[in-house]
Design a protein around this motif. Sequence first.
Motif, PDB file in Angstrom:
ATOM      1  N   ASN B  62       0.785  -1.056   0.018  1.00 30.64           N
ATOM      2  CA  ASN B  62       0.088  -0.058   0.064  1.00 30.64           C
ATOM      3  C   ASN B  62       0.788   1.158   0.102  1.00 30.64           C
ATOM      4  O   ASN B  62       1.613   1.589   1.178  1.00 30.64           O
ATOM      5  N   ARG B  64       0.401   4.776  -0.012  1.00 29.60           N
ATOM      6  CA  ARG B  64      -0.825   5.738   0.280  1.00 29.60           C
ATOM      7  C   ARG B  64      -1.808   5.665  -0.475  1.00 29.60           C
ATOM      8  O   ARG B  64      -2.438   6.515  -1.026  1.00 29.60           O
ATOM      9  N   GLY B  65      -2.379   4.483  -0.479  1.00 33.48           N
ATOM     10  CA  GLY B  65      -3.477   4.112  -1.003  1.00 33.48           C
ATOM     11  C   GLY B  65      -3.677   3.584  -2.448  1.00 33.48           C
ATOM     12  O   GLY B  65      -4.614   3.094  -2.984  1.00 33.48           O
ATOM     13  N   ALA B  66      -2.413   3.527  -3.024  1.00 33.13           N
ATOM     14  CA  ALA B  66      -2.253   3.193  -4.236  1.00 33.13           C
ATOM     15  C   ALA B  66      -1.701   1.623  -3.948  1.00 33.13           C
ATOM     16  O   ALA B  66      -1.180   1.291  -3.108  1.00 33.13           O
ATOM     17  N   VAL B  67      -1.853   0.739  -4.788  1.00 33.97           N
ATOM     18  CA  VAL B  67      -1.655  -0.681  -4.863  1.00 33.97           C
ATOM     19  C   VAL B  67      -0.321  -0.871  -5.654  1.00 33.97           C
ATOM     20  O   VAL B  67      -0.274  -0.227  -6.862  1.00 33.97           O
TER      21      VAL B  67
END
Lengths: 755, 160
Positions: B62, B64-67
């Motif tokens: 993760n 900051r919210g992106a994979v």
Amino acid sequence: MDAMAEIRQTFFEECAEQLAELEAGLLAIENDEADSDTVNAVFRAVHSIKGGAGAFSLDDLVHFAHVFETTLDEMRSGRLESSEKVVKIMLRSADALADLVTVARDGGTADAERNAALIDELKGLVALAKGEEPPAPSAGKSAAAPASDGPVYDDGMGDLDFTPVAVDLSDLMGIGGDNRFKIVFKPSPRMYAKANEANRVLRDVYALGEAKVVCNTSEVPLLTAIDPEGAYLTFTIELSTAESEEKVREVFEFVEFDSDLSIEALPDEDDDDDSDDPDIADILARIKATPDDEGGADDVSGKDEPEEEPAKAAEPAKAEAPKPAPEKAAAPSAPAAAKAEAGGDGKGGGGGAAQTIRVDLERVDRLIDLVGELVIHQVMLSQRAYQAGLARASDVAVGFDELEQLTREIQDSVMAIRAQPVKSVFQRLPRLVREVADISGKQVRLITEGEWTEVDKTVIERLADPLTHMIRNAIDHGLEKPEDRLSAGKTEEGVVRVAAMHRSGRIVIEISDDGAGINRKRVKDIAIKKGLIPAEANLSDEEIDNLIFLPGFSTAEKISSLSGRGVGMDVVKRSIQALGGRVSITSRPGKGSTFTMSLPLTLAVLDGMIVSVGDQTVVVPLTAIIETLQPKASEVKSFGGDARLVQVRDNFLPLVDVARELGYSYEQASATGGVAILVEAENGARSALLVDAIQGQRQVVIKSLEANYGRVPGIAAATILGDGRVALILDVDAVVATSRPEGNFFNSSMQHAAE
Amino acid sequence: MTTLSPPQNDNRTDPRSARELIAFCIGEQEFCVDIMSVREIRGWTQATPLPHAPSYVNGVINLRGAVLPIVDLAARLGFPRTVPTARSVIIVVRVEQQLFGLLVDAVSDILTITDELLQPTPDLASDLAKTFVRGVMAIEGRMISLIATDNVLPQYQNVA
């Protein structure tokens, strides 16, 4: 130049709305669901387009809209009956108008021949209307010189082909009558405070007969002294009506005690006009409905934006009576004003004009993303606090709970921003149906239901294509030719019904036809002939029906321009699956078929069951889950090589070892140590997924794996759990399908992924 | 193959002018990537393994919210797999629209070089290494290989 382009863009956006309004209105007329407002709305839509087009010198569009408008005016005034034939011509004209708008926007050429023919037809209708009924002298139509008492029509587009229309109020306002009343109506602030409006009352008065309203504004103080919640206006109404005094009093029933009211009968034929206040009459005339009155009576001197009034009056809180003050010096912008009204109409009356803003979609998406992050971090934070030993009963814990509720609420509200009624897609269907029906030589009636069902905008956008395909298919393959229908004892006209509804957190769209249903024998023969299934395959009816979703399947004996290239239903299925949806078909021979699409309401979140698989955490979409159970040793049977079945009541279901399928473990997991999750794949086949433990149930934010990586077999997408780690969302259909390598016809979902 | 193709869009300036590289270690060897393609450098966090992924893909984390997929660069180059420790480093790079992380042992240096310093990859190298190594350079007695990040991720898009 940029500013101009922007205005142009807005114009075309509004055109799209107006066209939708137009079509919806015409269809309502066709289905006899129309009231006078509908006709007016239709007229207004064409008028607005004409107005805007004039500003951009789109002469073709203006010309066509003008002829169309003239014909609609005949209909509005009741001289032209809205017979089936008339409405058909109007609908085709609406299509032509839409084409012209498209041409104006994107370039290209319109079908000039068809348009010319339509113009002739429309003109013919006008002539017909006139021929049938000798034009009443008062009903001065289009080409008449500027009305005697109407000021010159001037909206700054003088040199364009804009025809002033003289308006006879009596014609619009219904017939006058024998009884004449003088009504003095002075609302008090109390009345407004109770959310009543003078405006509405006056409108009701107009509905009774011919009325003249004088507004006495002499009591209005200077602006500095004005009490925004005060009431300063007195209306003097002279009403000529066929109704009794009692009926007239009824109109004032609710406001009687909050206003000074006197109603007195007048002697007949009192012909004084001196007290007439044309301004207020105009406004009311407009409220009554039509922008064209504005054409006839627009006053050069002031109040350039008359339609501002109803919108304003619709806000009871402002407690401001319609006041003909020259507030806005802006040039009249017909589309904008009409749009404000259209919003109100669209919501089904009620007078509360919906206030809307246009926001760049990217901004909304960014907000949604951020809120998604906020939710994750909020969960993470509270989990960590509890792990660090925070007492459940402490103030901080209470604070966390509240924060959680707030963030959820924010998330829901933000999601709601993107939700839109499916109407925007449904609106395009009538035209599609007309065209397809024309080409295929069938008579089709389209019924839409649940068009206000709301769903996320991205879902709506991506819904249009599959829906189009399915409707084409329903008409082309589903419905029979008129003669076949007659011989089958049905009406000539086939019915295609499209219904949208919410069902358990998803949106379900059903497309049904009352055609012949699926010819199962033929479908099976074709599938065998094309080598899609083995010749000796023994398939249930349901399985045969589902064969039409196979790639390369097409039953059309000859390839038509509509469908039959064999790219139809499998493409439909794939695009629906890409949305995280499913599609199924039920068919009854001779009675018709129903396609059912079920889609998530949003593509951003998903309800999932959080499970442990090996040392990993995996999310199983809740929509696929039927039940969970802990298999007993006696219920698990070995079957063939290393396949296993689990007995659930009387059924044996394949037991899919998820850890093994995902490659997390190579050992066969012990069935009794885990939990079996019963799932249903989209083709209805049930299986049991074996996982180690269930952790809980949660709404998760869907994150794309494709954006930075690619598709992963068996995985639909990813999400981020409360601990900040990435968890994978299982693609149930794919996992079940791959676990049965021995030829499953329906494993195309392998590569599907949400997002 | 792509080894000798001209530098991609990660170098906006005149190719002859100086450019900056980030050097890092994998085991005993040193490699570098163009600094323009590096978005950030961060510590190792446990990755979620992806099913059916090639062995050089550690999984996803993760960011900051992106994979963010993590590629074990050592394994990608055909070396033994890295065993990530708390001191391992993830270099987040961007190739076109895709972001991914390279798992390396440590970041060692920031270099400023001109293209003349870059020598073609010696023929000795394995085919696999040649696919990803754009060239080698000698700096202060060390040999540093320039990694082309374009093909590091498996090309799933084509398969799908």
